[in-house]
Write an enzyme that holds these catalytic residues in place. Sequence first.
Site, PDB file in Angstrom:
ATOM      1  N   ASP A  15       0.860  -1.189   0.000  1.00 13.15           N
ATOM      2  CA  ASP A  15       0.000   0.000   0.000  1.00 13.15           C
ATOM      3  C   ASP A  15       0.890   1.231   0.000  1.00 13.15           C
ATOM      4  O   ASP A  15       1.674   1.452   0.932  1.00 13.15           O
ATOM      5  CB  ASP A  15      -0.899  -0.023   1.250  1.00 13.15           C
ATOM      6  CG  ASP A  15      -2.016   1.004   1.183  1.00 13.15           C
ATOM      7  OD1 ASP A  15      -2.151   1.679   0.153  1.00 13.15           O
ATOM      8  OD2 ASP A  15      -2.751   1.129   2.182  1.00 13.15           O
ATOM      9  N   ASP A 109      -2.819   2.424  -6.149  1.00 14.57           N
ATOM     10  CA  ASP A 109      -1.780   2.508  -5.130  1.00 14.57           C
ATOM     11  C   ASP A 109      -1.703   1.315  -4.175  1.00 14.57           C
ATOM     12  O   ASP A 109      -0.989   1.377  -3.180  1.00 14.57           O
ATOM     13  CB  ASP A 109      -1.951   3.789  -4.317  1.00 14.57           C
ATOM     14  CG  ASP A 109      -3.307   3.866  -3.622  1.00 14.57           C
ATOM     15  OD1 ASP A 109      -4.208   3.087  -3.972  1.00 14.57           O
ATOM     16  OD2 ASP A 109      -3.463   4.714  -2.728  1.00 14.57           O
ATOM     17  N   GLU A 110      -2.424   0.227  -4.447  1.00 12.11           N
ATOM     18  CA  GLU A 110      -2.287  -0.934  -3.580  1.00 12.11           C
ATOM     19  C   GLU A 110      -2.604  -2.218  -4.335  1.00 12.11           C
ATOM     20  O   GLU A 110      -3.338  -2.211  -5.321  1.00 12.11           O
ATOM     21  CB  GLU A 110      -3.175  -0.821  -2.340  1.00 12.11           C
ATOM     22  CG  GLU A 110      -4.662  -0.810  -2.616  1.00 12.11           C
ATOM     23  CD  GLU A 110      -5.487  -0.834  -1.337  1.00 12.11           C
ATOM     24  OE1 GLU A 110      -5.165  -1.628  -0.429  1.00 12.11           O
ATOM     25  OE2 GLU A 110      -6.461  -0.068  -1.263  1.00 12.11           O
TER      26      GLU A 110
END
Length: 369
Positions: A15, A109-110
């Site tokens: 993350d 983003d993860e």
Amino acid sequence: MEGDSALIRKIIHVDMDAFYASVEQRDNPDLRGKPVAVGGSSKRGVVAAASYEARAFGVRSAMPSVTAQRQCPDLIFVKPRFEAYKVVSGQIREIFARHTDLIQPLSLDEAYLDVTHDKQGIGSAVKIAKAIRAAIRDETGLTASAGVSYNKFIAKLASDQNKPDGMCVILPDQGPEFVASLAVRRFHGVGPRTAEKMAKLGVHTGADLALKDEAWLAQHFGSWGGYLFWAARGIDHRPVNANAVRKSIGAESTYFSDKSSEPELRDALEEMVDILWGRIDRYQAEGRTLVLKARYSDFRTITRSRTVGQALSDRATIAQVGHALLDQILPVEMGVRLLGLTLSGLVDQSDIPAKATTQGQFTFDHIEK
């Protein structure tokens, strides 16, 4: 091998730390060390992301910009640059792909990674997580946090444990105790309403949840009870699915004061469009059906939907369809206390909880702290 319950999995959840805001601070040195909010600063604006300096003042994503400014007077607003975020996200996924093909992105983003059989033959999930975080720092100038464990549920919890720029490892024999110590609000899928319902039932922590049998959980939480039963015991048998498809993505807001006039409802809808579009762009989602949800002051809820021929792929079109749906309920019968927009029929990567099954007691070889 993914269907073999005797196989130990090595799962990493990566993350990025305050991704949008961190990209802005990286690209503009004048923003470093300062409270930054990505989003619009207008009266109808919303915060898409906040730097850790801004979070210290309570600024959070989806918060109205006026509220964020009130909580942090020195807050600096920056317009989102989604194309820039997509470029960086592509770099990060290239780093993931050096180690495994089993990658399940949840957003820009993860992502989950299954490194049970890693390409480079490193053998240690922890060493792989360290290598990934180092490569992200070296090649993008950004930081990432990681959770390393034996299933997706715990890996995701672990990645949030030592943020920002941290890592947490939870071994199989530590899983149940780790889960037991957590507030149920941290369980994936447990939102404020569910947490409130659990509190009224005397369930505040994972340990409280583990005391309940599956029949009790099914009685109070329906088909989701089975998932909660196993999760409370540190068990989650879902595989990392590189082809997972999200069914819908939405945004809604409950208002302190009911909204009745057309101008204030139009403004409220524009705010929902902003939030929804940010999430659509973040998840790189496409869909053909838009659903408007409105809840009146007497708690009656109505929905209106429209399906179009081509995917709704830009903010302007979503706003146009959204306002057309709003036209169908105007003038409103009474004050509106909640408004929401949902895009459905998506083709997207996601993490949709599946029914958990019993997970055996495995060894977790080649993992180090």
